[in-house]
Design a protein around this motif. Structure first.
Motif, short mmCIF file in Angstrom:
data_model
loop_
_atom_site.label_atom_id
_atom_site.label_comp_id
_atom_site.label_asym_id
_atom_site.label_seq_id
_atom_site.Cartn_x
_atom_site.Cartn_y
_atom_site.Cartn_z
N UNK A 15 -66.56 40.19 7.83
CA UNK A 15 -67.27 41.00 8.75
C UNK A 15 -67.33 42.37 8.23
N UNK A 16 -66.46 43.01 7.55
CA UNK A 16 -67.13 44.77 7.36
C UNK A 16 -68.43 44.76 6.44
N UNK A 17 -68.85 44.25 5.62
CA UNK A 17 -69.51 43.84 4.83
C UNK A 17 -71.77 43.08 6.10
N UNK A 18 -71.02 42.61 7.05
CA UNK A 18 -71.76 42.41 8.12
C UNK A 18 -72.45 43.50 8.84
N UNK A 19 -71.04 44.21 9.22
CA UNK A 19 -71.87 45.09 10.48
C UNK A 19 -72.15 46.10 9.72
N UNK A 93 -68.40 45.47 -3.54
CA UNK A 93 -68.27 44.28 -2.77
C UNK A 93 -68.71 43.14 -2.09
N UNK A 94 -69.49 43.62 -2.25
CA UNK A 94 -70.42 42.59 -1.70
C UNK A 94 -70.98 41.57 -3.70
N UNK A 95 -70.98 42.20 -4.04
CA UNK A 95 -71.31 42.11 -5.99
C UNK A 95 -69.66 40.72 -6.43
N UNK A 96 -68.89 41.34 -5.26
CA UNK A 96 -67.14 40.71 -6.49
C UNK A 96 -67.26 39.74 -4.94
N UNK A 105 -70.53 35.37 5.26
CA UNK A 105 -71.53 36.62 4.72
C UNK A 105 -72.88 35.98 6.20
N UNK A 106 -73.47 36.12 5.16
CA UNK A 106 -75.01 35.73 6.04
C UNK A 106 -74.78 35.23 7.27
N UNK A 111 -74.65 34.90 13.56
CA UNK A 111 -74.01 34.50 14.53
C UNK A 111 -73.94 35.48 14.99
N UNK A 112 -73.58 36.85 14.86
CA UNK A 112 -73.38 38.51 14.86
C UNK A 112 -74.35 39.00 15.92
#
Length: 168
Positions: A15-19, A93-96, A105-106, A111-112
């Motif tokens: 969620x954090x990555x998405x936001x 974070x994305x790379x991990x 996440x995508x 959805x968001x």
């Protein structure tokens, strides 16, 4: 591969990555895309420095994602230090994330984006509240399994909605 039970921490990370990606996607889209080499080996030393968290994944990224990150690199020197730090953290974070977590996440981002503005604001508020929690509370929450992601629960069949078997 063994299926993992998603924890609140992994959901919140996504969620954090998405936001944050939604915030940074505006940055990437605000300038023209520059056609540059798509191979890690051909990037400039400065590009490699900024994009270092993505180094192991760079050559696997599609062209559109590479262009997005290269667009951010162009604006990176003019960003405040706290924003630069956030970008570095988000790249790491994305790379991990595993490929499945990236897909999630995508999907979550998609959805968001479709939520009404007031619901999007509510999600951002909840994320900010989570970020303010003390580390021990986050750790406690990270151990809890989470229900499936956004979306209505599947409909249950009831006698009234279950079709009768065809006569023989």
């Amino acid at each position: 591969m063994a299926e993992r039970t998603p924890t609140l921490t992994s959901r919140l990370l996504i969620l954090g990555l998405v936001l944050s990606t939604s915030v940074f996607s505006g940055l990437a889209a605000s300038g023209p895309l520059v056609a540059r080499s798509s191979n890690w080996a051909d990037l400039s030393p400065y590009d490699k420095q900024v994009l270092a968290p993505l180094a192991p994944e760079w050559d696997k990224l599609d062209t559109q994602r590479k262009q997005k990150w290269l667009g951010i690199v162009q604006r990176y020197p003019n960003m405040p230090p706290d924003q630069q730090q956030r970008i570095q953290e988000q790249m790491g974070a994305w790379a991990r994330l595993t490929p499945d977590e990236r897909r999630a996440a995508r999907a979550q981002f998609k959805t968001l984006k479709q939520l009404p503005p007031e619901q999007r604001q509510e999600v951002q508020q909840k994320w900010q509240e989570y970020q303010q929690l003390p580390p021990e509370k986050k750790q406690e929450l990270s151990k809890r399994p989470v229900a499936p992601a956004v979306g209505p629960p599947p409909a249950k069949a009831t006698p009234a909605t279950t079709p009768a078997p065809p006569p023989h």
